[in-house]
Design an enzyme around this catalytic site. Sequence first.
Site, PDB file in Angstrom:
ATOM      1  N   HIS A 110      34.916  43.668  40.477  1.00 41.99           N
ATOM      2  CA  HIS A 110      34.521  42.335  39.999  1.00 41.99           C
ATOM      3  C   HIS A 110      35.180  42.125  38.640  1.00 41.99           C
ATOM      4  O   HIS A 110      35.132  43.002  37.781  1.00 41.99           O
ATOM      5  CB  HIS A 110      32.997  42.261  39.884  1.00 41.99           C
ATOM      6  CG  HIS A 110      32.486  40.870  39.747  1.00 41.99           C
ATOM      7  ND1 HIS A 110      32.698  40.108  38.608  1.00 41.99           N
ATOM      8  CD2 HIS A 110      31.781  40.083  40.598  1.00 41.99           C
ATOM      9  CE1 HIS A 110      32.142  38.915  38.781  1.00 41.99           C
ATOM     10  NE2 HIS A 110      31.577  38.870  39.981  1.00 41.99           N
ATOM     11  N   ARG A 119      37.020  40.862  49.682  1.00 43.69           N
ATOM     12  CA  ARG A 119      35.879  40.035  50.100  1.00 43.69           C
ATOM     13  C   ARG A 119      35.833  38.715  49.329  1.00 43.69           C
ATOM     14  O   ARG A 119      35.996  38.688  48.110  1.00 43.69           O
ATOM     15  CB  ARG A 119      34.595  40.815  49.841  1.00 43.69           C
ATOM     16  CG  ARG A 119      33.331  40.075  50.157  1.00 43.69           C
ATOM     17  CD  ARG A 119      32.136  40.966  49.913  1.00 43.69           C
ATOM     18  NE  ARG A 119      31.983  41.243  48.509  1.00 43.69           N
ATOM     19  CZ  ARG A 119      31.194  40.562  47.690  1.00 43.69           C
ATOM     20  NH1 ARG A 119      30.482  39.546  48.136  1.00 43.69           N
ATOM     21  NH2 ARG A 119      31.093  40.896  46.417  1.00 43.69           N
ATOM     22  N   HIS A 143      32.574  47.024  42.299  1.00 49.87           N
ATOM     23  CA  HIS A 143      31.482  46.111  42.630  1.00 49.87           C
ATOM     24  C   HIS A 143      31.057  46.183  44.096  1.00 49.87           C
ATOM     25  O   HIS A 143      29.871  46.154  44.394  1.00 49.87           O
ATOM     26  CB  HIS A 143      31.948  44.688  42.294  1.00 49.87           C
ATOM     27  CG  HIS A 143      30.931  43.633  42.553  1.00 49.87           C
ATOM     28  ND1 HIS A 143      29.704  43.621  41.922  1.00 49.87           N
ATOM     29  CD2 HIS A 143      30.946  42.531  43.350  1.00 49.87           C
ATOM     30  CE1 HIS A 143      29.010  42.569  42.327  1.00 49.87           C
ATOM     31  NE2 HIS A 143      29.732  41.897  43.206  1.00 49.87           N
ATOM     32  N   GLU A 148      32.511  29.287  43.554  1.00 48.92           N
ATOM     33  CA  GLU A 148      32.963  30.606  43.093  1.00 48.92           C
ATOM     34  C   GLU A 148      34.411  30.823  43.526  1.00 48.92           C
ATOM     35  O   GLU A 148      34.956  30.049  44.320  1.00 48.92           O
ATOM     36  CB  GLU A 148      32.058  31.723  43.630  1.00 48.92           C
ATOM     37  CG  GLU A 148      30.700  31.725  42.951  1.00 48.92           C
ATOM     38  CD  GLU A 148      29.798  32.870  43.368  1.00 48.92           C
ATOM     39  OE1 GLU A 148      30.282  33.850  43.970  1.00 48.92           O
ATOM     40  OE2 GLU A 148      28.597  32.772  43.093  1.00 48.92           O
ATOM     41  N   ARG A 183      39.050  37.111  43.868  1.00 52.71           N
ATOM     42  CA  ARG A 183      38.639  38.125  42.895  1.00 52.71           C
ATOM     43  C   ARG A 183      39.714  39.164  42.587  1.00 52.71           C
ATOM     44  O   ARG A 183      39.873  39.601  41.453  1.00 52.71           O
ATOM     45  CB  ARG A 183      37.439  38.831  43.503  1.00 52.71           C
ATOM     46  CG  ARG A 183      36.379  39.085  42.540  1.00 52.71           C
ATOM     47  CD  ARG A 183      35.142  39.495  43.261  1.00 52.71           C
ATOM     48  NE  ARG A 183      34.150  38.456  43.179  1.00 52.71           N
ATOM     49  CZ  ARG A 183      32.926  38.574  43.662  1.00 52.71           C
ATOM     50  NH1 ARG A 183      32.554  39.668  44.269  1.00 52.71           N
ATOM     51  NH2 ARG A 183      32.069  37.589  43.529  1.00 52.71           N
TER      52      ARG A 183
HETATM   53  C1  SIN Z   1      28.725  37.116  41.463  1.00 57.60           C
HETATM   54  O1  SIN Z   1      27.700  36.456  41.250  1.00 57.60           O
HETATM   55  O2  SIN Z   1      29.767  36.960  40.847  1.00 57.60           O
HETATM   56  C2  SIN Z   1      28.684  38.158  42.521  1.00 57.60           C
HETATM   57  C3  SIN Z   1      28.642  37.552  43.838  1.00 57.60           C
HETATM   58  C4  SIN Z   1      29.307  38.452  44.841  1.00 57.60           C
HETATM   59  O3  SIN Z   1      29.573  39.604  44.567  1.00 57.60           O
HETATM   60  O4  SIN Z   1      29.616  37.953  45.924  1.00 57.60           O
END
Ligand code: SIN
Length: 549
Positions: free
Chosen positions: A248, A390, A355, A131, A294
Amino acid sequence: MTPFDLRRHLIPFRSQLLPHIFTDTLVIGSGVAGLRAAIEAAQHGDVVALAKEAIDHSNSSWAQGGIAAAIDANDSPQSHFDDTLRAGAGLCEARAVRTLVEEGPAEIEQLLAWGMRVDRNAAGQPQLGLEGGHGRARIIHSDGDATGRELMRTLIAHARATPGIRLFDRCFGVDLLSTSSGRVTGAVTWSPRYGLQIIWARATILAGGGAGQVYRETSNPRVATGDALAMAWRAGAWMRDLEFMQFHPTSLYIAGAPRHLISEAVRGEGAVLVDRRGQRIMAGRHPQEDLAPRDVVTRGIVEHLAGSGEPCAHLDARHLGSAKFAERFPSLASMLAGYGIDGGRDLMPVHPAAHYTIGGVRTDVDGRTSLTGLYACGEVAANGVHGANRLASNSLLEGLVFGRRCVGAALKDSLPDPVPMHIESRVQTVVAGELDLADVRSSLRSAMWRNVGIVRHGAKLADCLDMFAFWGRYALGSVFDTPEGWETQNLLTVGHLMTRAALERRESRGTHQRLDAPEEDSAGPGHIDWRTGVPASQRHAVGVIGAAS
Ligand code: SIN
């Protein structure tokens, strides 16, 4: 002074007139942090854990991507530490991050021992996803994209099987109880079945989640109304960095549909953000492009939309094809199918949405707040793990590690049982004009989205603050007797606090971006700490915390 500084409780009550319950540990909230704390606390005494709605209704249950932890032989806590600090834009507390990354892998072992099912590769090892902001794949996931559901199934089952835990569902934590010397001794709660009750506790652990519902556009469930933040504020706890709200980058953008999250894991599998003409949005904006932290991706989308005038971006996962998309992301595939979209064949319309509440109740590395007897973990807490932004999938891990640590701190503090004394709230019943709560809530959420959203400006923040102070004079002056009213008051309180902190932070950093102060200020305010009754001129300023461990 605004009403935000004067109010200590939401309702008039006299403790001797209400039913009383006694427990060693009261846990307010039943997401991952709350249940992890409850399970740990039950080894040392009895526990009452409150769920505002049904127990499986928390934000944690909705988590898709997974849990970040350095469990692979080729990974290391140091690498996870470095990525977390890099994402945190200079405001992470090194000690808290070190604790997270070093104690995280044992928490995963514990979950597996409690029966959590995780997706595994052909060799039987947990399959690890990638991620944004992570230098390598380290995200543990379940059922493709339903990690939160499986995690919560595991914790709920374990909590239910643990003697000594009483789970009260549909039980709203209205306010904390505290003595005149400031020790927290439990809470006043309300449930449709029993009405108001007093719960006396030696230790109270706040794990009531965040405040995504303060924004019109949010990936959060209905329950995320900032109740725990607001009650800690009213009780006089120090709050920290409330200006940092994480947006997000990819929530589904379809008129009339909820802002369903489209997991960052989709970009981890190679999907890219494109515009209507198929042009890449993140190319050239950051070395990690679509997998940049993010805040960077969110800003990239917003800047692109401002320039192009388009209403939304698109996520392109067509390289996966329908079958692979549905296999890797089964829940997303079925949600998208409800809107006639095949994620492996069609572009997915997306837009950033609120988010994760990064700021919160200030705690030390063991979850202690500034109030004796009160501990905090999970999204409601600001323990320094997330800094100004975060890192993806760090929050479930944070709930596990710090939920457990709160209990350790409470044991060490070894507080005496609270003496059930007569407590009377200071709220006066007032006759206020009729209020349309739904209208107050929707006006607040729109104002927050427009003025305290992804891109901010000092003048607009100041106007918004005045407006919220005005609304507060009548909305906080009213006495309600249902969760709908209390939630609206809590949202207003948290919205006001976030706006004030955003105005105070005259720089751009992490998730907080100001058009009138576009640069990071290295000599800037560091953390922004506040508690009720402290005027802006005397707020507790703390220096920038160094990133080095
Ligand atoms: C996501 O699956 O993109 C969210 C995970 C997160 O907020 O850490």
